[in-house]
Design an enzyme around this catalytic site. Structure first.
Site, mmCIF file in Angstrom:
data_model
loop_
_atom_site.group_PDB
_atom_site.id
_atom_site.type_symbol
_atom_site.label_atom_id
_atom_site.label_comp_id
_atom_site.label_asym_id
_atom_site.label_seq_id
_atom_site.Cartn_x
_atom_site.Cartn_y
_atom_site.Cartn_z
ATOM 1 N N ASP A 32 0.880 -1.158 -0.057
ATOM 2 C CA ASP A 32 0.049 -0.057 0.008
ATOM 3 C C ASP A 32 0.959 1.216 0.037
ATOM 4 O OD1 ASP A 32 -2.320 1.516 0.135
ATOM 5 O OD2 ASP A 32 -2.720 1.095 2.010
ATOM 6 N N GLY A 35 0.105 5.255 -4.170
ATOM 7 C CA GLY A 35 -0.386 6.778 -4.654
ATOM 8 C C GLY A 35 0.074 7.907 -3.696
ATOM 9 N N ASN A 80 -10.910 -2.486 -5.744
ATOM 10 C CA ASN A 80 -10.291 -1.714 -6.431
ATOM 11 C C ASN A 80 -10.809 -1.015 -7.699
ATOM 12 O OD1 ASN A 80 -6.847 -2.804 -5.230
ATOM 13 N ND2 ASN A 80 -8.109 -1.036 -4.498
#
Ligand code: IPE
Ligand code: IPE
Ligand code: MG
Length: 254
Positions: A32, A35, A80
């Site tokens: 994770d 982004g 997702n």
């Protein structure tokens, strides 16, 4: 000197961070923070995913060198799909590019490739790439790399339960014979030992629907480091932390 000897060159950069003699057999990772890593650098999110793919290479290679047999990574969840189409497309393309560019190296390293999750919903091209690289790596005797793709723990359990229910309906299976082993055998992970260590990067303290059944007794390790910055040293720190835990499985400490 054996390749896995603690003094081998594979361990020199991480010497003292963990004991090479008692490593987990199966490490699962919720990769994770791609982004956030990109955003922090003023880059597009997709740049974070690309950097994350490089981290995958590094960590897979470390597993091979250190003797960790199974690496399972959460690459795309059943949730997702909610992301913008452009990001979903970029992730699928990145996966295809990764498989194509890495196939030779993976074969040389003896990696075996597996997937968990309902890959029938992936784009045709992605499925084709997966099928061809899986077939090519079929004889590998090194690390088993399992990619969780369109994977959700709940979806996986539902598919397994449907299969058992079908067997009950057709008279092949009695309800009283439904056991943990039988259900586990219908999961996408059938035949693979449960993860010993579950790592999540980027600081979140949740499972996000990952391996709900299989992580019952996994040791959980969370680090604030975003996935693209997770390197051999960070991995070694996680392994060292794992080795400090006492696993009791409900029993008293032995
Ligand atoms: C993980 O990074 C990669 C996938 C979920 C595919 P994210 O894309 O979730 O990164 P953050 O959480 O937004 O930083
Ligand atoms: C989990 O990360 C899924 C993957 C790493 C593929 P997410 O970024 O999707 O999880 P949430 O939304 O923060 O729970
Ligand atoms: Mg995330």
């Amino acid at each position: 000197m054996s390749e896995n000897s603690p003094s081998s060159e594979y361990f020199s950069d991480v010497a003292g961070l963990f004991n090479p003699e008692s490593l987990p057999e199966h490490v699962a990772i919720i990769m994770d923070g791609n982004g956030r890593w990109a955003q922090n650098r003023g880059k597009q999110r997709v740049e974070g995913h690309k950097a994350g793919a490089d981290t995958m290479r590094t960590i897979l290679k470390a597993c091979g060198q250190w003797g960790i047999k199974y690496l399972t990574v959460y690459a795309f969840s059943t949730e997702n799909w909610k992301r913008p189409q452009a990001e979903v497309d970029a992730l699928m393309l990145l996966l295809e590019t990764y498989l194509q560019s890495e196939a030779d190296e993976l074969e040389r390293e003896g990696v075996r490739l597996a997937t968990i999750g309902d890959i029938s919903k992936l784009p045709r091209r992605t499925r084709d790439s997966l099928a061809s690289v899986k077939a090519r790596l079929n004889n590998g005797t090194g690390v088993t790399l399992t990619l969780a793709l369109n994977y959700g723990g709940r979806d996986e359990i539902i598919r397994a339960v449907r299969s058992l229910a079908g067997a009950v309906l057709s008279g092949e299976l009695a309800v009283v014979d439904i056991s943990e082993e039988l259900l586990a055998g219908k999961l996408d992970t059938a035949g693979v030992p449960d993860p010993d260590l579950l790592i999540r990067t980027a600081g979140e303290m949740r499972l996000s629907n990952f391996m709900l059944w299989q992580v019952s007794y996994s040791e959980f390790y969370s680090t604030a480091v975003c996935w693209p910055d997770f390197d051999r040293r960070e991995f070694a720190l996680a392994l060292g932390e794992y080795q400090k835990r006492t696993r009791k499985f409900g029993d008293l400490a032995k």
